[in-house]
Scaffold this motif. Sequence first.
Motif, mmCIF file in Angstrom:
data_model
loop_
_atom_site.group_PDB
_atom_site.id
_atom_site.type_symbol
_atom_site.label_atom_id
_atom_site.label_comp_id
_atom_site.label_asym_id
_atom_site.label_seq_id
_atom_site.Cartn_x
_atom_site.Cartn_y
_atom_site.Cartn_z
ATOM 1 N N PRO A 108 0.801 -1.231 0.000
ATOM 2 C CA PRO A 108 0.000 0.000 0.000
ATOM 3 C C PRO A 108 0.835 1.283 0.000
ATOM 4 C CG PRO A 108 -0.836 -1.557 1.626
ATOM 5 C CD PRO A 108 0.456 -2.140 1.104
ATOM 6 N N ASP A 109 2.021 1.227 0.629
ATOM 7 C CA ASP A 109 2.858 2.432 0.716
ATOM 8 C C ASP A 109 4.089 2.327 -0.184
ATOM 9 O OD1 ASP A 109 4.011 0.372 2.046
ATOM 10 O OD2 ASP A 109 4.587 1.532 3.827
ATOM 11 N N ALA A 110 3.976 1.545 -1.241
ATOM 12 C CA ALA A 110 5.151 1.251 -2.078
ATOM 13 C C ALA A 110 5.771 2.506 -2.681
ATOM 14 C CB ALA A 110 4.744 0.295 -3.195
ATOM 15 N N LYS A 111 7.102 2.542 -2.677
ATOM 16 C CA LYS A 111 7.832 3.565 -3.437
ATOM 17 C C LYS A 111 8.253 3.019 -4.799
ATOM 18 C CE LYS A 111 9.881 6.397 0.237
ATOM 19 N NZ LYS A 111 9.701 5.550 1.456
ATOM 20 N N ARG A 112 8.751 1.763 -4.792
ATOM 21 C CA ARG A 112 9.249 1.211 -6.048
ATOM 22 C C ARG A 112 9.463 -0.291 -5.912
ATOM 23 N NH1 ARG A 112 15.195 2.639 -7.608
ATOM 24 N NH2 ARG A 112 15.259 0.428 -8.105
ATOM 25 N N PHE A 113 9.565 -0.962 -7.027
ATOM 26 C CA PHE A 113 10.111 -2.322 -7.045
ATOM 27 C C PHE A 113 10.807 -2.527 -8.370
ATOM 28 C CE2 PHE A 113 5.985 -3.173 -9.070
ATOM 29 C CZ PHE A 113 6.223 -4.229 -9.932
ATOM 30 N N HIS A 114 11.527 -3.631 -8.473
ATOM 31 C CA HIS A 114 12.162 -3.898 -9.763
ATOM 32 C C HIS A 114 12.218 -5.378 -10.072
ATOM 33 C CE1 HIS A 114 15.774 -3.614 -7.043
ATOM 34 N NE2 HIS A 114 16.001 -4.784 -7.613
ATOM 35 N N ILE A 115 12.212 -5.653 -11.360
ATOM 36 C CA ILE A 115 12.435 -6.986 -11.906
ATOM 37 C C ILE A 115 13.715 -6.865 -12.729
ATOM 38 C CG2 ILE A 115 11.578 -8.724 -13.532
ATOM 39 C CD1 ILE A 115 8.702 -7.729 -12.783
ATOM 40 N N ASN A 116 14.743 -7.593 -12.325
ATOM 41 C CA ASN A 116 16.011 -7.553 -13.053
ATOM 42 C C ASN A 116 16.259 -8.879 -13.744
ATOM 43 O OD1 ASN A 116 16.669 -4.979 -12.171
ATOM 44 N ND2 ASN A 116 18.022 -5.680 -10.527
ATOM 45 N N LEU A 117 16.638 -8.819 -15.000
ATOM 46 C CA LEU A 117 17.151 -9.993 -15.710
ATOM 47 C C LEU A 117 18.657 -9.819 -15.768
ATOM 48 C CD1 LEU A 117 14.524 -10.272 -18.593
ATOM 49 C CD2 LEU A 117 14.457 -11.242 -16.281
ATOM 50 N N ARG A 118 19.361 -10.696 -15.045
ATOM 51 C CA ARG A 118 20.796 -10.505 -14.833
ATOM 52 C C ARG A 118 21.628 -11.392 -15.738
ATOM 53 N NH1 ARG A 118 23.044 -8.011 -10.679
ATOM 54 N NH2 ARG A 118 21.682 -6.879 -9.262
ATOM 55 N N CYS A 119 22.784 -10.845 -16.079
ATOM 56 C CA CYS A 119 23.741 -11.510 -16.950
ATOM 57 C C CYS A 119 25.086 -11.390 -16.235
ATOM 58 C CB CYS A 119 23.739 -10.777 -18.295
ATOM 59 S SG CYS A 119 24.924 -11.353 -19.489
ATOM 60 N N GLY A 120 25.453 -12.410 -15.447
ATOM 61 C CA GLY A 120 26.640 -12.280 -14.608
ATOM 62 C C GLY A 120 26.449 -11.119 -13.651
ATOM 63 N N GLY A 121 27.449 -10.226 -13.573
ATOM 64 C CA GLY A 121 27.338 -9.060 -12.693
ATOM 65 C C GLY A 121 26.535 -7.920 -13.298
ATOM 66 N N ASP A 122 26.139 -8.056 -14.546
ATOM 67 C CA ASP A 122 25.406 -6.983 -15.229
ATOM 68 C C ASP A 122 23.891 -7.221 -15.147
ATOM 69 O OD1 ASP A 122 27.848 -5.866 -15.954
ATOM 70 O OD2 ASP A 122 27.883 -6.904 -17.897
ATOM 71 N N ILE A 123 23.145 -6.159 -15.400
ATOM 72 C CA ILE A 123 21.686 -6.258 -15.441
ATOM 73 C C ILE A 123 21.265 -5.966 -16.879
ATOM 74 C CG2 ILE A 123 19.493 -5.374 -14.563
ATOM 75 C CD1 ILE A 123 21.099 -4.426 -12.034
ATOM 76 N N ALA A 124 20.876 -7.020 -17.584
ATOM 77 C CA ALA A 124 20.500 -6.851 -18.990
ATOM 78 C C ALA A 124 19.224 -6.023 -19.109
ATOM 79 C CB ALA A 124 20.304 -8.222 -19.636
ATOM 80 N N PHE A 125 18.277 -6.309 -18.201
ATOM 81 C CA PHE A 125 16.984 -5.605 -18.270
ATOM 82 C C PHE A 125 16.510 -5.331 -16.852
ATOM 83 C CE2 PHE A 125 12.201 -6.020 -19.423
ATOM 84 C CZ PHE A 125 12.099 -4.646 -19.611
ATOM 85 N N HIS A 126 16.386 -4.058 -16.525
ATOM 86 C CA HIS A 126 15.886 -3.572 -15.239
ATOM 87 C C HIS A 126 14.532 -2.951 -15.537
ATOM 88 C CE1 HIS A 126 16.248 -1.364 -11.333
ATOM 89 N NE2 HIS A 126 16.010 -0.231 -11.974
ATOM 90 N N LEU A 127 13.480 -3.533 -14.961
ATOM 91 C CA LEU A 127 12.109 -3.028 -15.139
ATOM 92 C C LEU A 127 11.684 -2.493 -13.778
ATOM 93 C CD1 LEU A 127 9.606 -3.002 -17.165
ATOM 94 C CD2 LEU A 127 8.842 -5.018 -15.914
ATOM 95 N N ASN A 128 11.483 -1.185 -13.681
ATOM 96 C CA ASN A 128 11.437 -0.527 -12.369
ATOM 97 C C ASN A 128 10.242 0.431 -12.245
ATOM 98 O OD1 ASN A 128 13.455 2.191 -11.046
ATOM 99 N ND2 ASN A 128 12.252 0.735 -9.871
ATOM 100 N N PRO A 129 9.100 -0.104 -11.806
ATOM 101 C CA PRO A 129 7.977 0.787 -11.512
ATOM 102 C C PRO A 129 8.288 1.670 -10.299
ATOM 103 C CG PRO A 129 7.232 -1.470 -11.863
ATOM 104 C CD PRO A 129 8.717 -1.516 -11.710
ATOM 105 N N ARG A 130 8.039 2.991 -10.451
ATOM 106 C CA ARG A 130 8.262 3.964 -9.368
ATOM 107 C C ARG A 130 6.936 4.682 -9.122
ATOM 108 N NH1 ARG A 130 14.014 6.747 -11.148
ATOM 109 N NH2 ARG A 130 15.176 4.777 -11.407
ATOM 110 N N PHE A 131 6.433 4.545 -7.908
ATOM 111 C CA PHE A 131 5.080 5.039 -7.633
ATOM 112 C C PHE A 131 5.055 6.543 -7.369
ATOM 113 C CE2 PHE A 131 5.090 0.536 -7.186
ATOM 114 C CZ PHE A 131 3.993 0.195 -7.947
ATOM 115 N N ASN A 132 6.129 7.081 -6.796
ATOM 116 C CA ASN A 132 6.160 8.534 -6.566
ATOM 117 C C ASN A 132 6.168 9.296 -7.890
ATOM 118 O OD1 ASN A 132 6.230 7.927 -3.909
ATOM 119 N ND2 ASN A 132 8.410 8.360 -3.615
#
Length: 160
Positions: free
Chosen positions: A54-78
């Motif tokens: 209910p009080d969310a600021k953000r979350f993310h779904i990361n598809l990772r490739c080793g130490g890298d993040i190929a795809f960062h999907l980041n809903p931000r509620f503010n």
Amino acid sequence: MGRGDWEWYRSFETSKPFPNTLFSPSQQTIPFFTSIPNGFYPSKSINISGVVLPDAKRFHINLRCGGDIAFHLNPRFNEKVVVRNTQINNSWGPEERSLPGRMPFNRGQSFSVWILCEGHCFKVAVDGQHICEYYHRLKNLPDINTLEVAGDIQLTHVQT
Ligand code: GAL
């Protein structure tokens, strides 16, 4: 673009192509990590369902490739935006923020995200609506083999 082009996600519901289904009787622990054996390839899809706190600021779904993040999907509620980006060697690239419609995630509400890999991009649908395409910046798709979900949500269902 015909309407059918935006209805790719419907095939997920009818064909049930997911080899790994991770159900939880209550909640999955956040942050959540799972490996995706063999990574991505065109036609490979994953599905993540949860409830936004209910009080969310953000979350993310990361598809990772080793130490890298190929795809960062980041809903931000503010900001009422869904940021998409790639991180290589700890550096973020340019953000993609545009969406055709309004913010598809809402505080306190459940959601279902489908991510479909195609040759040139990931396609993302939320609650059965196509929201964006993300052109591959890290192109070695089989090496994108870890899913991470974190932030202000409860996870209810993950299929890889
Ligand atoms: C940064 C934020 C990161 C990530 C990134 C995406 O500002 O700290 O968590 O969301 O933006 O571009």
